[in-house]
Design a protein around this motif. Structure first.
Motif, PDB file in Angstrom:
ATOM      1  N   ASN A 139      40.361  48.106  36.946  1.00 34.33           N
ATOM      2  CA  ASN A 139      41.740  47.635  37.076  1.00 34.33           C
ATOM      3  C   ASN A 139      42.703  48.813  36.961  1.00 34.33           C
ATOM      4  O   ASN A 139      42.557  49.679  36.093  1.00 34.33           O
ATOM      5  N   PHE A 140      43.697  48.826  37.865  1.00 33.20           N
ATOM      6  CA  PHE A 140      44.759  49.822  37.837  1.00 33.20           C
ATOM      7  C   PHE A 140      46.084  49.065  37.699  1.00 33.20           C
ATOM      8  O   PHE A 140      46.719  48.717  38.695  1.00 33.20           O
ATOM      9  N   GLY A 141      46.421  48.787  36.467  1.00 35.82           N
ATOM     10  CA  GLY A 141      47.608  47.968  36.240  1.00 35.82           C
ATOM     11  C   GLY A 141      47.353  46.556  36.726  1.00 35.82           C
ATOM     12  O   GLY A 141      46.397  45.891  36.290  1.00 35.82           O
ATOM     13  N   ASP A 142      48.171  46.098  37.650  1.00 32.04           N
ATOM     14  CA  ASP A 142      48.021  44.749  38.194  1.00 32.04           C
ATOM     15  C   ASP A 142      47.080  44.694  39.387  1.00 32.04           C
ATOM     16  O   ASP A 142      46.870  43.629  39.977  1.00 32.04           O
ATOM     17  N   VAL A 143      46.540  45.835  39.753  1.00 28.47           N
ATOM     18  CA  VAL A 143      45.648  45.891  40.919  1.00 28.47           C
ATOM     19  C   VAL A 143      44.200  45.963  40.442  1.00 28.47           C
ATOM     20  O   VAL A 143      43.845  46.816  39.625  1.00 28.47           O
TER      21      VAL A 143
ATOM     22  N   THR B  53      37.339  46.329  47.759  1.00 27.18           N
ATOM     23  CA  THR B  53      38.291  45.224  47.765  1.00 27.18           C
ATOM     24  C   THR B  53      39.367  45.466  46.712  1.00 27.18           C
ATOM     25  O   THR B  53      39.060  45.824  45.559  1.00 27.18           O
ATOM     26  N   PHE B  54      40.603  45.264  47.110  1.00 26.37           N
ATOM     27  CA  PHE B  54      41.745  45.412  46.208  1.00 26.37           C
ATOM     28  C   PHE B  54      42.479  44.071  46.119  1.00 26.37           C
ATOM     29  O   PHE B  54      42.785  43.458  47.147  1.00 26.37           O
ATOM     30  N   THR B  55      42.732  43.640  44.890  1.00 26.01           N
ATOM     31  CA  THR B  55      43.387  42.361  44.667  1.00 26.01           C
ATOM     32  C   THR B  55      44.658  42.580  43.854  1.00 26.01           C
ATOM     33  O   THR B  55      44.628  43.248  42.801  1.00 26.01           O
ATOM     34  N   TYR B  56      45.755  42.037  44.355  1.00 29.79           N
ATOM     35  CA  TYR B  56      47.023  42.090  43.650  1.00 29.79           C
ATOM     36  C   TYR B  56      47.674  40.716  43.714  1.00 29.79           C
ATOM     37  O   TYR B  56      47.997  40.231  44.798  1.00 29.79           O
ATOM     38  N   ASP B  57      47.790  40.094  42.565  1.00 29.18           N
ATOM     39  CA  ASP B  57      48.389  38.765  42.494  1.00 29.18           C
ATOM     40  C   ASP B  57      47.635  37.831  43.450  1.00 29.18           C
ATOM     41  O   ASP B  57      46.448  37.625  43.297  1.00 29.18           O
ATOM     42  N   LYS B  58      48.326  37.334  44.454  1.00 25.72           N
ATOM     43  CA  LYS B  58      47.706  36.393  45.391  1.00 25.72           C
ATOM     44  C   LYS B  58      47.195  37.066  46.665  1.00 25.72           C
ATOM     45  O   LYS B  58      46.726  36.394  47.579  1.00 25.72           O
ATOM     46  N   PHE B  59      47.288  38.382  46.707  1.00 23.72           N
ATOM     47  CA  PHE B  59      46.887  39.107  47.915  1.00 23.72           C
ATOM     48  C   PHE B  59      45.581  39.862  47.682  1.00 23.72           C
ATOM     49  O   PHE B  59      45.328  40.357  46.574  1.00 23.72           O
TER      50      PHE B  59
END
Length: 994
Positions: free
Chosen positions: A826-830, A880-886
């Motif tokens: 995890n990188f912050g919110d990502v 794969t990168f996930t941020y919030d709903k994306f």
């Protein structure tokens, strides 16, 4: 379960993990995943304890990975697993029988088993293979792939391993999936729709689920891509094709280039449609063939379970699918068939008649002797009918494409049904029982359209001024085979094609399976957990048949390959089995855990045929798993597996069909009409060619196999015995506590198959003769040539070609290393997750006859002997990168370069073509890199939108030219099952859940 825990569970006992982009958002939508992923350790064992450590490596493909790739069929996703070899699928056109299969480790699509929830499904055809088109993708939770011998657990056929489709359990609610795909060029539309509903029963005592799906795919022709628009001869790069085309109907032998001599060859019809000449124009069949075979499919899946009381549960499962697949290939015709022509034929010009009459009856004797004198020829042309004393006929060969009538089409209508009913319950707190019975049936009707009938074009050539002399009841009309393009009219074609033919194939399997599994109150002094076991018995009954109409049985269809005689057969098998898993040491200083697993299965086969002896087999396995510390686990397995001969191998009648072959030691003329470099056979070689049936008049003018295919004769063998395989693996799982979320697996595998059931490769059949030249050599005596032109192509009733009969004389072997690296951070919110899975294949060998034939290595090689490309190195790497709903996910697929097997002795073309960017080198393919990008958006709690761009950078496939490999895999100047031929394409999907 959080993603960290899920990844840890998924990797337990797995070699390759493709579930790369699991996220908290995705997991929250399907609580079922936790339960189903824990079942991964069950694949490869009948013991149902999820807490046990397994020694056998298993590759896992999650439903999430399928969504990211925009998968339309199960075969597509399995083909992408490193180490797997493409089998027959949607990209195969000429050779596709309407089914899709999996080929584990390149050992053959008939050497593995497809399971659904750990249970055998009824095969779809006589070779005992299951059609992957029947899998209901909407309800697949994941796919487990166990390679290597698994016959002890699942019975015969699992030499290469098993593919286990795990369905979602206890599904509740509603789910709808829809997707649409199209290429950047606007062709090849694909659509997929599924609706799934499920509900608990009687306050949770049971559950029922129903899923209905529909998928369709439009055709993409090779003529729609620049690199495959033309057929390119691999040996010189020239635009070429088949030796018979629409513009140059050819009679007699192929044209000896540079010889303007009708006494050596009648030659081809010229553009004026009235004369023969030596000019050669190959037929470009490429635009007619397909890179994407069109299909339409309906799937229905239903399952239910219900607790009858506290100790007994009933469960049932039903699967139905209906598939329609169209395979389309270049027009039918006469492929060098023997014909008789009346010299008073109404469409025969004077110049052409004179050429037939002037043909030298034997140019090898040095004395020119025409077939008929000029006076006889003129009188024959004026004959009123075939009773006229001056009437004359000539025997020759006909080569002509039916371009006026359109392509050959095989329409496959297949239906599949499998139903199972079982009961399971508890004997005690630690021991349970399970008994299940199932019955499955498949039916396929193949309708063949657009084929000329050999009997009818022969009748249409026996005609005079007043019409045909034969077959008047069917409306025979004289056909103009002596004219240029367009000379075959609609009325002529209506007679020549004669109608449709059908072949119906049926297969059914019934089985009863029972087992007892659990844990005994026994443990070693050094372990806390007890002995886990499973014992069981099985019965299976197989029955298959093929019923063809008289037209299909007769072999009267021009260009249809082998005739389709009726066939049927069956066999039964009774089996008993036992497995154990015993923790030997737990929580010791040198072993956090050391466990042993072992199993044995005895099988007794009876064959339903007079004079056929049954047989019995014993298979066994053993494995060790050792974790010296928490961070690392070592594992090793050894398995003795078998594969029993299937119905086709046992009961197929002896027939003559086609096989891939480019070179013939007796031929002097290539398929392009040019000298092929062999020269004129002399000495013992000439004697052998003559002894095989070649006429003396053909020596020096024998043609190479037509369109890279020769005739071959093969059939079933009731005396076949089971194949026997030894396979072993050794590897480790690394999960260092100092680097959370990192998992590394490395496993070496080694699989050998002795006494393999196989036919010789075409080159093996030739080498057995021509490497030991003698007219008394049985291998030379077994080859049959055309009595007209001496070639290995032509009328299958006369030219039997190469003997490729089945036997237990071969061996197959492969070994290599599988590896995976999975990591997340995890990188912050990502949130970032990375999964790399790869394979290095050290060797993949095939020997038709042990100790006699060439022990052929096929890793990184392509040719007519090595069917599909087995790359030395391949990997898939998803980030794969996930941020919030994306969510954004990039998949990198890599396939190492390959080489032409015969590059040292038969160097292929190197050059720069006019119609393709870059340089061709048919001797090798470069390293191949392709990228897929997926974007996903969780629009709301129950709505997910996914968009995928496959082949992001529009990478063209490496080119190999035509005729360099097996017909079913080398097509469109490349290998379309290995490389992407469609170009950049887009897929959008939506999932709604309630």
């Amino acid at each position: 379960m959080d993603i960290k825990s899920m990844r840890r569970v998924a990797l337990m006992g797995s070699t390759a993990v493709l579930a790369a982009s699991l996220s908290n958002a995705a997991i929250a939508q399907d609580d079922e995943d936790e339960e189903s992923i824990e079942e991964v350790i069950v694949t490869g064992s009948l013991i149902r304890n999820p807490n046990l450590t397994r020694s056998a490596p298993v590759a896992i493909v999650s439903s999430d990975e399928m969504e990211l790739q925009g998968t339309l069929t199960a075969e597509e996703i399995l083909r992408e697993i490193p180490g797997m070899v493409p089998s027959i699928g949607q990209q195969v056109n000429n050779g596709n029988g309407g089914f899709s299969y999996v080929n584990l480790r390149g050992l053959g699509s008939n050497r593995n088993i497809v399971l659904v929830d750990g249970r055998r499904m009824s095969p779809s055809e006589l070779n005992g293979r299951f059609d992957l088109n029947n899998i209901p993708l909407a309800l697949v939770s994941r796919v487990d792939v166990l390679t290597g011998g698994a016959s002890t657990t699942y019975g015969a056929d699992a030499l290469g391993g098993v593919v286990n489709f795990i369905t979602k359990k206890n599904f509740t609610g509603f789910e709808a999936n829809a997707s649409y795909g199209v290429t950047e060029q606007g062709d090849g539309d694909t659509k997929r729709f599924e609706v799934t509903v499920g509900a608990d029963l009687d306050d949770g005592r049971g559950n029922a689920v129903l899923s209905i799906g529909y998928q369709t795919s439009e055709a993409i022709y090779q003529g729609q891509r620049d690199f495959s628009r033309n057929v390119n001869f691999y040996w010189n790069g020239a635009v070429g094709g088949s030796g018979l085309g629409p513009f140059n109907t050819r009679f007699g032998n192929v044209n000896p280039t540079g010889e303007d001599n009708a006494n050596l060859s009648l030659g081809a019809v010229q553009e004026d449609g009235t004369t023969f000449g030596s000019a050669f124009t190959p037929f470009n069949y490429g635009p007619f063939n397909l890179f994407q075979t069109p299909f339409e499919r309906y799937n229905i899946y239903a399952a239910a379970n219900y607790e009858l009381n506290d100790h007994v549960e009933v469960y049932t499962q039903a699967m139905f699918s209906k598939n329609n697949v169209n395979t389309i290939i270049a027009p039918s015709g006469s492929f060098g068939d023997s014909v008789t022509i009346s010299l008073n034929h109404p469409f025969l010009s004077d110049a052409q008649r004179n050429a037939f009459c002037a043909f030298d009856t034997d140019p090898t004797v040095g004395v020119y002797t025409p077939t008929f004198t000029q006076a006889e020829c003129d009188a024959a042309g004026a004959a009123v009918d075939n009773t006229d004393p001056n009437y004359r006929e000539v025997d020759t060969q006909l080569r002509r494409r039916n371009v006026e009538g359109g392509p050959r089409i095989s329409d496959y209508q297949a239906s599949y049904f499998n139903y199972s009913l079982g009961f399971r319950g508890d004997i005690s707190d630690t021991i349970s029982w399970d008994i299940m019975g199932s019955y499955g049936q498949s039916d396929q009707i193949q309708t063949q359209k657009g084929y000329w009938m050999k009997s009818r074009f022969r009748n249409a050539l026996l005609a005079g001024p007043n019409g045909c002399y034969n077959d008047l009841s069917n409306g025979c009309v004289p056909a103009d085979y002596f004219g240029y393009t367009g000379s075959i009219t609609d009325d002529m074609n209506a007679y020549l094609q004669g109608g449709e033919s059908t072949i119906t194939t049926k297969f059914d399997m019934g089985q009863v399976v029972g087992n007892i599994t659990g844990e005994l109150d026994y443990s070693t002094p050094w372990a806390e957990d007890g002995l886990n076991f499973a014992v069981g018995a099985e019965y299976r009954s197989y029955s298959g048949s093929q019923e063809a109409d008289l037209l299909s049985q007769s072999g009267d269809l021009g260009g249809a390959g082998a005739p389709a005689p009726n066939r049927d057969g069956g066999y039964e098998v009774y089996e008993a089995l036992a497995e154990i898993n015993l923790p030997l040491i737990q929580d010791a200083e040198f072993a956090k855990e050391l466990s042993l697993e072992a199993g044995i299965r005895y099988s007794d086969y009876s064959i339903d045929a007079d004079g056929a002896d049954g047989f019995n087999t014993t298979t066994w396995k053993t494995g060790l798993s050792w974790a010296p510390v928490d961070d690392i686990t070592f594992r090793a397995t050894f398995s003795r597996a078998v594969r029993a001969p299937n119905i086709a191998e046992l009961f197929n009648p002896v027939i003559t069909g086609l096989t891939t072959l480019n070179t013939d030691p007796c031929s002097s003329v290539g398929d392009d009409g040019l000298p092929n470099g062999n020269g004129t056979p002399t000495g013992v070689l000439r004697d052998v060619c003559l002894a095989q049936g070649a006429p003396a008049t053909a020596i020096g003018f024998i043609p190479a196999p037509a369109a890279g295919q020769s005739n071959s004769t093969s059939g079933g063998n009731l005396n076949l015995l089971p194949e026997e395989s030894d396979s072993w693996t050794i590897g480790f799982i690394l999960r260092p506590e100092s680097i959370p979320d990192l998992t590394v697996t490395v496993d070496y595998y080694n699989i050998t198959v002795d006494g393999s059931i196989n036919s010789p490769a075409p080159q093996d059949a030739l080498d057995a003769c021509f490497n030991d030249l003698s007219t008394s050599n049985p291998a030379c005596q077994a080859i049959s040539r055309s009595p007209i032109d001496g070639g290995l192509s032509g009328d299958e009733n006369i030219v039997k070609g190469l003997p490729l009969f089945l036997s237990n004389n071969g061996n197959i072997a492969t070994d290599g290393i599988d590896f995976t690296v999975a990591y997340g951070q995890n990188f912050g919110d990502v949130e970032w997750s990375s999964n790399l899975s790869g394979n290095w294949t050290n060797s993949s060998t095939f020997q038709a006859v042990t100790g006699v034939s060439v022990n052929r290595e096929c890793v990184g090689l392509y040719s007519g002997n090595c069917a599909s490309i087995q790359p030395e190195f391949s990997f898939n790497w998803r980030n794969t990168f996930t941020y919030d709903k994306f969510q954004a996910s990039l998949l990198w697929r890599f396939i190492s370069g390959a080489e032409y097997e015969n590059r040292d002795s038969d160097t292929a073309f190197v050059g720069t073509p006019e119609d393709y960017r870059g340089e061709w080198d048919f001797n090798e393919t470069p390293n191949y890199n392709i990228f897929d990008l997926t974007l996903r958006y969780y629009a709301m709690e129950n709505v997910t939108l996914t968009g995928t761009i496959s082949n992001l950078f529009d990478k063209h496939p490496p080119l190999t030219g035509a005729f360099i490999g097996a017909t079913g895999f080398n097509s469109g100047n490349t290998y379309p099952s290995t490389y992407d031929t469609l170009g950049r394409r887009f897929n959008i999907a939506a999932k709604i859940t309630f």
